[in-house]
Design a protein around this motif. Structure first.
Motif, PDB file in Angstrom:
ATOM      1  N   TRP A 136      -6.899  61.445  91.042  1.00  0.00           N
ATOM      2  CA  TRP A 136      -6.825  61.011  89.647  1.00  0.00           C
ATOM      3  C   TRP A 136      -6.762  59.499  89.566  1.00  0.00           C
ATOM      4  O   TRP A 136      -6.078  58.841  90.335  1.00  0.00           O
ATOM      5  CB  TRP A 136      -5.575  61.604  88.980  1.00  0.00           C
ATOM      6  N   TYR A 166      -7.806  55.830  83.051  1.00  0.00           N
ATOM      7  CA  TYR A 166      -6.546  56.372  83.545  1.00  0.00           C
ATOM      8  C   TYR A 166      -6.494  57.876  83.273  1.00  0.00           C
ATOM      9  O   TYR A 166      -6.720  58.328  82.174  1.00  0.00           O
ATOM     10  CB  TYR A 166      -5.369  55.681  82.841  1.00  0.00           C
ATOM     11  N   GLY A 167      -6.168  58.638  84.310  1.00  0.00           N
ATOM     12  CA  GLY A 167      -6.082  60.087  84.148  1.00  0.00           C
ATOM     13  C   GLY A 167      -7.389  60.821  84.391  1.00  0.00           C
ATOM     14  O   GLY A 167      -7.450  62.052  84.293  1.00  0.00           O
ATOM     15  N   PRO A 189      -1.463  62.389  86.635  1.00  0.00           N
ATOM     16  CA  PRO A 189      -0.451  61.767  85.773  1.00  0.00           C
ATOM     17  C   PRO A 189      -0.102  62.692  84.612  1.00  0.00           C
ATOM     18  O   PRO A 189      -0.954  63.388  84.075  1.00  0.00           O
ATOM     19  CB  PRO A 189      -1.135  60.498  85.252  1.00  0.00           C
ATOM     20  N   GLU A 199       3.392  59.745  81.319  1.00  0.00           N
ATOM     21  CA  GLU A 199       2.985  58.611  82.148  1.00  0.00           C
ATOM     22  C   GLU A 199       1.724  57.960  81.580  1.00  0.00           C
ATOM     23  O   GLU A 199       1.597  56.731  81.577  1.00  0.00           O
ATOM     24  CB  GLU A 199       2.720  59.069  83.592  1.00  0.00           C
ATOM     25  N   THR A 200       0.815  58.787  81.079  1.00  0.00           N
ATOM     26  CA  THR A 200      -0.417  58.256  80.488  1.00  0.00           C
ATOM     27  C   THR A 200      -0.098  57.419  79.270  1.00  0.00           C
ATOM     28  O   THR A 200      -0.625  56.311  79.111  1.00  0.00           O
ATOM     29  CB  THR A 200      -1.360  59.407  80.101  1.00  0.00           C
ATOM     30  N   GLU A 201       0.778  57.923  78.407  1.00  0.00           N
ATOM     31  CA  GLU A 201       1.140  57.177  77.207  1.00  0.00           C
ATOM     32  C   GLU A 201       1.833  55.878  77.569  1.00  0.00           C
ATOM     33  O   GLU A 201       1.601  54.825  76.950  1.00  0.00           O
ATOM     34  CB  GLU A 201       2.068  58.023  76.321  1.00  0.00           C
ATOM     35  N   TYR A 217       1.450  54.137  80.333  1.00  0.00           N
ATOM     36  CA  TYR A 217       0.485  53.198  80.912  1.00  0.00           C
ATOM     37  C   TYR A 217      -0.363  52.564  79.824  1.00  0.00           C
ATOM     38  O   TYR A 217      -0.761  51.401  79.931  1.00  0.00           O
ATOM     39  CB  TYR A 217      -0.399  53.911  81.945  1.00  0.00           C
ATOM     40  N   LYS A 218      -0.652  53.322  78.776  1.00  0.00           N
ATOM     41  CA  LYS A 218      -1.499  52.792  77.705  1.00  0.00           C
ATOM     42  C   LYS A 218      -0.826  51.649  76.961  1.00  0.00           C
ATOM     43  O   LYS A 218      -1.476  50.892  76.236  1.00  0.00           O
ATOM     44  CB  LYS A 218      -1.873  53.911  76.726  1.00  0.00           C
TER      45      LYS A 218
END
Lengths: 307, 188
Positions: free
Chosen positions: B85, B92-93, B123, B127-129, B131-132
């Motif tokens: 990933w 990302y993701g 992720p 974690e995605t949120e 990182y954004k």
């Protein structure tokens, strides 16, 4: 008299049928039927494998390694450190493909075999063939995401500029032609797909493209036949085995040496009778591997497949 | 004297109503009407019974032949493919693969050399949120947006016309399109 008639009947039976002859074909004898049905599926559904470099892999070993030899460079001076034959600066890795077993097993109950007029071995062959080819094609399509260059991104729609850029990238890498473009059907025929570039329809939804001067003859061909076969220098192929996640799927524009396919053992059918389950286990297997060969000879095309 | 009904939609209905209003039913007509009503009720009840009977038959057949009319197909493979990933950049993701575990190591290194970090762990949404919200992601998205906008590039006649109207009239381009009715495929 009765005994004579009985004896005459027995002699007639033996004469007609033959001692030891059976009217039922054994499942082992039907293997060619299963194989031919399976091979038809394998040929029909095989999209990516014929487009990539194939390496036969006979003999021992299960890891096929292709060393990458860096290109010769022409240097501007004749000092020893900069001779044209110097290829020591390349730091890439060889391309390794590890052989794996792929196949499918179909279980045919004896009662089903005896109770049907259809040739169940042909059906079994067809089922196995379609399973194996789907797996093979999916394995090769999954390699598209292993290419580092990506012309698209998540939540973007494919456009003409993306194809121009892909062609530019491959030519810049001096990748040999022909170039193949393998896309999901949604990349091509959905309402956000490539056909919209050529749609030659005089209505409000296509007004902007038509008025910008879309090619009339290509547009007519697209509207009549669905596609013309080539686009912007690429041979176009539609492959529904490309995985789609959240409307986005990754196709690829590539030269033949972008990927490699390594067959170790061809397709084979094995039949085994299972006493406890009263049926035949028909297994079809193939041994092969796929891997990225030259990363810079491919360009991932990650775009939306539906609006 | 019964009045004629004036709010009847069809001529046939009006004829029936006029007939009913103007002359009372005779005994035989009443009996016939009752018989018709009884027959209709019987028909409805029978139809319900038939429907229930068909449903029971279908359920019986399904229970009795469950699994016998299928040919099971089972896949054979000797290794479990894995996915990597993206854990950096605008993608990302994004999934890479599924690929052979032996190939995953080479892929990991190849992407690292290209400046893209991968991970064997997908992720999570949190974690995605998170990182954004980082500056790294915003820089990467800005770069990607510029790239996408450049690819859109050359505008068609319609877009140029809308821009010209917006410039001359002082109305924002999006409102010009709304007034005219937005053609599909045009982005402003």
């Amino acid at each position: 008299m009765k005994e004579f008639r009985l004896l005459r009947f027995l002699l007639w039976t033996l004469n007609e049928r033959g001692a030891g002859e059976t009217t039922a074909t054994t499942m082992t004898e039907s293997i060619p039927t299963a194989v031919s049905a399976a091979l038809l599926e394998l040929e029909e559904g095989n999209i990516v494998q014929p487009l990539v470099r194939n390496y036969a892999f006979p003999g021992p070993g299960i890891v096929h390694s292709t060393p990458i030899i860096s290109k010769l460079t022409s240097e501007s001076d004749d000092s020893l450190a900069n001779q044209a034959i110097d290829s020591g600066t390349y730091t890439g890795s060889p391309s390794n493909a590890t052989i794996t077993v792929y196949g499918a097993t179909v279980f045919l109950k004896e009662i089903a075999v005896l109770g049907t007029v259809d040739d169940l071995m042909a059906v079994a062959g067809q089922l196995i063939g379609s399973c194996v080819i789907k797996k093979k094609d999916a394995v090769m399509c999954a390699l598209f995401t292993s290419i580092t260059q990506n012309e698209g991104s998540a939540n973007s729609n494919i456009g003409a500029a993306d194809l121009f850029d892909a062609y530019n990238f491959l030519r810049g890498q001096i990748a040999p032609e022909p170039y193949s473009l393998v896309l999901h059907p949604g990349h091509i025929w959905s309402s956000i797909g490539l056909v919209n570039i050529f749609a030659n329809v005089a209505d409000s939804s296509h007004f902007s493209q038509a008025s910008a001067g879309a090619p009339g003859t290509v547009g007519d061909e697209v509207m009549r036949n669905g596609w013309a076969g080539r686009i912007f220098g690429f041979n176009l192929y539609a492959d529904a085995n490309i995985a789609v996640t959240s409307r986005a799927g990754s196709g690829c524009a590539f030269s033949r040496d972008a990927f490699k396919f390594v067959p170790k053992r061809d397709f084979r059918i094995d039949v085994l009778f299972s006493g406890p389950e009263v049926g035949w286990q028909v297994s079809g297997t193939e041994l092969f591997a796929g891997a990225v060969l030259k990363n810079n000879f491919g360009d991932e095309m990650q775009f939306n497949t539906s609006p | 004297m019964a009045t004629k009904r004036k709010d009847i939609k069809s001529q046939d209905q009006s004829v029936v109503d006029e007939t009913l209003d103007q002359k009372p039913l005779s005994q035989s007509e009443r009996e016939e009407l009752e018989q018709l009503r009884a027959e209709k009720e019987n028909f409805d009840a029978q139809a319900q019974l038939d429907s229930k009977y068909l449903q029971e038959m279908q359920a019986l057949k399904q229970k009795g032949t469950a699994g016998l009319q299928t040919i099971p197909v089972k896949e054979i493979f000797d290794v479990k493919f894995i996915s990597l990933w993206h854990v950096s950049g605008h993608n990302y993701g994004k999934r890479v693969g599924p690929i052979h575990p032996a190939a995953a190591e080479d892929t990991f290194l190849m992407f690292r050399k290209a400046g893209i970090r991968l991970s064997s762990t997908q992720p999570t949404a949190q974690e995605t949120e998170a990182y954004k919200q980082t500056a790294e992601f915003k820089r990467a998205m800005e770069k990607e947006n510029v790239r996408r906008q450049t690819k859109k590039g050359k505008k068609g006649t319609m877009e140029k016309l809308i821009e010209a109207i917006a410039q001359k009239s002082g109305i924002p381009a999006s409102q010009v399109v709304q007034i005219a009715g937005k053609p599909a495929g045009v982005e402003v």
